[in-house]
Write an enzyme that holds these catalytic residues in place. Structure first.
Site, PDB file in Angstrom:
ATOM      1  N   ARG A  35       0.839  -1.204   0.000  1.00 19.48           N
ATOM      2  CA  ARG A  35       0.000   0.000   0.000  1.00 19.48           C
ATOM      3  C   ARG A  35       0.867   1.244   0.000  1.00 19.48           C
ATOM      4  O   ARG A  35       1.776   1.386   0.813  1.00 19.48           O
ATOM      5  CB  ARG A  35      -0.902   0.011   1.241  1.00 19.48           C
TER       6      ARG A  35
ATOM      7  N   ARG B  46      -6.119   1.752  -4.248  1.00 21.56           N
ATOM      8  CA  ARG B  46      -5.187   1.096  -3.333  1.00 21.56           C
ATOM      9  C   ARG B  46      -5.248  -0.414  -3.455  1.00 21.56           C
ATOM     10  O   ARG B  46      -6.299  -0.968  -3.770  1.00 21.56           O
ATOM     11  CB  ARG B  46      -5.441   1.516  -1.902  1.00 21.56           C
TER      12      ARG B  46
ATOM     13  N   ASP C 277      -6.706  -1.846   1.956  1.00 24.89           N
ATOM     14  CA  ASP C 277      -7.047  -0.863   2.981  1.00 24.89           C
ATOM     15  C   ASP C 277      -7.662  -1.656   4.120  1.00 24.89           C
ATOM     16  O   ASP C 277      -8.507  -2.528   3.897  1.00 24.89           O
ATOM     17  CB  ASP C 277      -8.050   0.149   2.425  1.00 24.89           C
TER      18      ASP C 277
ATOM     19  N   ASP D 280      -9.389  -0.922   7.870  1.00 21.58           N
ATOM     20  CA  ASP D 280      -9.874   0.094   8.807  1.00 21.58           C
ATOM     21  C   ASP D 280     -10.496  -0.567  10.029  1.00 21.58           C
ATOM     22  O   ASP D 280     -11.201  -1.577   9.907  1.00 21.58           O
ATOM     23  CB  ASP D 280     -10.950   0.972   8.165  1.00 21.58           C
TER      24      ASP D 280
END
Length: 159
Positions: free
Chosen positions: A82, A91, A94, A96
């Site tokens: 990344r 990307r 990711d 989160d």
């Protein structure tokens, strides 16, 4: 034991393979994955002129604290290639933190619940699939209610 909800996604390269690698690393370094949503194909949010994403929500049991998990997932992203060039840009991966137990964390580098959780169907749809009755600790509404009330009109397709 902490209950952590993570969103994994990407829109570059072999997206399905990236999700599988991320899941393997999360299991090895963060904790046991108890629930996984389906994989969802979702339109890009924020910066819309880019390829669609694949996204998935994971429910993970972890002995780690939120800041430790943040460091690990940022390292996983980095090791997977990344590169953070532009906000909301394309990307490879990711990861989160959406929710951490029922905690509310407001630190400079970490906001839990995730600041945009309730505004993004690509997050709400997979989360509602696995924990529809979970209550958002700030808004005091269930995940399903937030999805039903969402004003996000970008397409989200369960695969």
């Amino acid at each position: 034991m902490n209950k952590v909800y993570l969103l994994i996604g990407g829109n570059m390269g072999d997206m399905a393979a990236s999700l599988a690698i991320a899941k393997k690393e999360i299991t090895k370094r963060v904790g046991r994955i108890n629930l996984s949503s389906s994989i969802y194909k979702t339109a890009a949010w924020g910066l819309e002129n880019q390829p669609d994403f694949l996204n998935q929500v994971l429910a993970v049991d972890s002995d780690l604290q939120a800041q430790e998990i943040l460091k690990i997932i940022l390292d996983i992203e980095c090791r997977m290639g990344r590169i953070r060039e532009m906000k909301n840009g394309p990307r490879l991966i990711d990861i989160d933190i959406l929710l951490f137990n029922e905690d509310i964390i407001d630190e400079e580098n970490l906001k839990i619940p995730h600041s945009f959780l309730h505004r993004r169907n690509f997050t709400l749809a997979p989360l509602a699939e696995i924990v529809p009755n979970m209550v958002h600790p700030v808004l005091k509404k269930s995940i399903m209610q937030l999805l039903q009330e969402s004003q996000d009109r970008l397409p989200v397709q369960r695969l």
